[in-house]
Design a protein around this motif. Structure first.
Motif, PDB file in Angstrom:
ATOM      1  N   PRO A 144      -2.461 -11.162 -10.904  1.00  0.00           N
ATOM      2  CA  PRO A 144      -1.544 -10.998  -9.766  1.00  0.00           C
ATOM      3  C   PRO A 144      -0.406 -10.030 -10.062  1.00  0.00           C
ATOM      4  N   ALA A 145       0.054 -10.009 -11.307  1.00  0.00           N
ATOM      5  CA  ALA A 145       1.144  -9.105 -11.663  1.00  0.00           C
ATOM      6  C   ALA A 145       1.124  -8.855 -13.164  1.00  0.00           C
ATOM      7  N   ARG A 146       1.459  -7.614 -13.547  1.00  0.00           N
ATOM      8  CA  ARG A 146       1.489  -7.267 -14.973  1.00  0.00           C
ATOM      9  C   ARG A 146       2.465  -6.126 -15.193  1.00  0.00           C
ATOM     10  N   ASP A 159       6.549 -13.829   4.946  1.00  0.00           N
ATOM     11  CA  ASP A 159       5.521 -13.395   5.895  1.00  0.00           C
ATOM     12  C   ASP A 159       5.141 -11.929   5.738  1.00  0.00           C
ATOM     13  N   CYS A 160       5.676 -11.254   4.742  1.00  0.00           N
ATOM     14  CA  CYS A 160       5.416  -9.822   4.568  1.00  0.00           C
ATOM     15  C   CYS A 160       4.855  -9.566   3.178  1.00  0.00           C
ATOM     16  N   SER A 161       3.818  -8.750   3.101  1.00  0.00           N
ATOM     17  CA  SER A 161       3.226  -8.395   1.808  1.00  0.00           C
ATOM     18  C   SER A 161       3.770  -7.068   1.306  1.00  0.00           C
ATOM     19  N   LEU A 162       3.538  -6.796   0.039  1.00  0.00           N
ATOM     20  CA  LEU A 162       3.914  -5.501  -0.527  1.00  0.00           C
ATOM     21  C   LEU A 162       3.235  -4.363   0.223  1.00  0.00           C
ATOM     22  N   ASP A 163       1.937  -4.519   0.513  1.00  0.00           N
ATOM     23  CA  ASP A 163       1.223  -3.498   1.267  1.00  0.00           C
ATOM     24  C   ASP A 163       1.929  -3.189   2.581  1.00  0.00           C
ATOM     25  N   ARG A 217      -0.950  -7.051  -6.974  1.00  0.00           N
ATOM     26  CA  ARG A 217      -1.858  -7.055  -5.832  1.00  0.00           C
ATOM     27  C   ARG A 217      -1.097  -6.679  -4.572  1.00  0.00           C
ATOM     28  N   GLY A 218      -1.744  -5.932  -3.691  1.00  0.00           N
ATOM     29  CA  GLY A 218      -1.107  -5.541  -2.450  1.00  0.00           C
ATOM     30  C   GLY A 218      -0.777  -6.716  -1.554  1.00  0.00           C
ATOM     31  N   ASP A 237      -9.027  -3.900   6.069  1.00  0.00           N
ATOM     32  CA  ASP A 237     -10.453  -4.108   5.844  1.00  0.00           C
ATOM     33  C   ASP A 237     -10.735  -5.376   5.054  1.00  0.00           C
ATOM     34  N   GLY A 238      -9.693  -6.133   4.738  1.00  0.00           N
ATOM     35  CA  GLY A 238      -9.875  -7.392   4.035  1.00  0.00           C
ATOM     36  C   GLY A 238      -9.951  -7.253   2.535  1.00  0.00           C
ATOM     37  N   GLN A 239     -10.000  -6.041   2.009  1.00  0.00           N
ATOM     38  CA  GLN A 239     -10.075  -5.796   0.571  1.00  0.00           C
ATOM     39  C   GLN A 239      -8.676  -5.747  -0.016  1.00  0.00           C
ATOM     40  N   ASP A 240      -8.407  -6.636  -0.966  1.00  0.00           N
ATOM     41  CA  ASP A 240      -7.100  -6.598  -1.614  1.00  0.00           C
ATOM     42  C   ASP A 240      -7.050  -5.368  -2.512  1.00  0.00           C
ATOM     43  N   SER A 241      -5.842  -4.870  -2.738  1.00  0.00           N
ATOM     44  CA  SER A 241      -5.662  -3.672  -3.548  1.00  0.00           C
ATOM     45  C   SER A 241      -4.814  -3.987  -4.757  1.00  0.00           C
ATOM     46  N   LEU A 242      -4.935  -3.138  -5.762  1.00  0.00           N
ATOM     47  CA  LEU A 242      -4.087  -3.219  -6.942  1.00  0.00           C
ATOM     48  C   LEU A 242      -3.130  -2.043  -6.876  1.00  0.00           C
ATOM     49  N   LEU A 243      -1.835  -2.344  -6.795  1.00  0.00           N
ATOM     50  CA  LEU A 243      -0.820  -1.320  -6.670  1.00  0.00           C
ATOM     51  C   LEU A 243      -0.159  -1.078  -8.017  1.00  0.00           C
ATOM     52  N   GLU A 244       0.019   0.180  -8.368  1.00  0.00           N
ATOM     53  CA  GLU A 244       0.841   0.536  -9.523  1.00  0.00           C
ATOM     54  C   GLU A 244       2.178   1.008  -8.982  1.00  0.00           C
ATOM     55  N   LEU A 245       3.249   0.362  -9.414  1.00  0.00           N
ATOM     56  CA  LEU A 245       4.578   0.623  -8.886  1.00  0.00           C
ATOM     57  C   LEU A 245       5.532   1.011  -9.998  1.00  0.00           C
TER      58      LEU A 245
END
Length: 221
Positions: free
Chosen positions: A142-144, A100-104, A36-37, A10-18
């Motif tokens: 971007p990362a924390r 070419d690959c994102s975390l999402d 960020r995803g 949907d074009g919305q970036d996400s914040l992932l907790e890992l």
């Protein structure tokens, strides 16, 4: 060559907790991260190097399943599992560029789990688990690093069994290799202070993440 990484459909970036666990560590060595995803896997490589104190001195790869788990034959043949590597290392049909690959995208393939292997000799395997996902905002870094336990192992310490042997020798002054390992650790760390395996400086890691991601993305968290 310019690489592009997709965000969510949907074009919305996400914040992932890992939660990232160094497999085989006892007591556990782990990190809790927010990213960020849309973070590409080559950027994630930089994050994990900083978070665990590695020195980026060896090869690495990402996989969507445990690379050491036995594979089930399909039609009598063992399938070749995909792996994501820097573009210049991609030589086999199953090799895919990590740029070419994102975390999402990677986590979607593994139903919320993925793996990162660093140093194919010591085989430091990191299990990446998705804890939560929420929409990112303009102010989202971007990362924390938000938590964790214990410092990462030293480079070239022989995998988890070798690192545990080193810790045992450091903790026992009567150990026949105590003095030798004291000198080796001082050389590896560049410090004469006692090596504390329980020490983790979250603030220092986050300061380093700012520098690493700025170099890799041009953005300051």
């Amino acid at each position: 060559m310019k690489h592009t990484v997709d965000t969510n459909p949907d074009g919305q970036d996400s914040l992932l907790e890992l939660r990232v666990l160094l497999v085989g560590s006892h007591p556990e060595i782990w990190r809790q991260l927010e990213l960020r995803g849309s973070t590409s896997l080559d950027q994630m490589h930089g994050v994990l190097q900083v978070a665990f104190g590695w020195e980026d001195a060896h090869l690495h790869r990402f996989t969507d399943s445990d690379p050491f788990a036995p594979l089930r034959p399909i039609n009598g043949a063992i399938p070749e599992a995909p792996q994501w590597l820097p573009t210049q290392w991609c030589e086999e049909p199953a090799d895919r560029p990590e740029e070419d690959c994102s975390l999402d995208q990677l986590l979607a393939r593994g139903s919320g789990m993925a793996f990162y292997e660093y140093d194919f000799g010591d085989n430091w395997l990191h299990r990446i688990e998705l804890i939560s996902r929420r929409p990112a905002t303009i102010s989202t870094p971007p990362a924390r690093l938000i938590g964790g336990a214990r410092r990462g192992p030293l480079e070239d310490s022989g995998g988890m069994p070798g690192f545990e042997e080193i810790l045992d020798a450091l903790a026992d002054q009567s150990h026949p290799e105590h003095i030798e390992y004291l000198a080796w650790v001082a050389e590896m760390t560049g410090a004469d202070e006692p090596f504390d395996p329980a020490f983790l400086d979250v603030e220092a890691i986050n300061r380093e993440l700012i520098l690493v991601l700025h170099r890799r993305t041009g953005r300051t968290p």
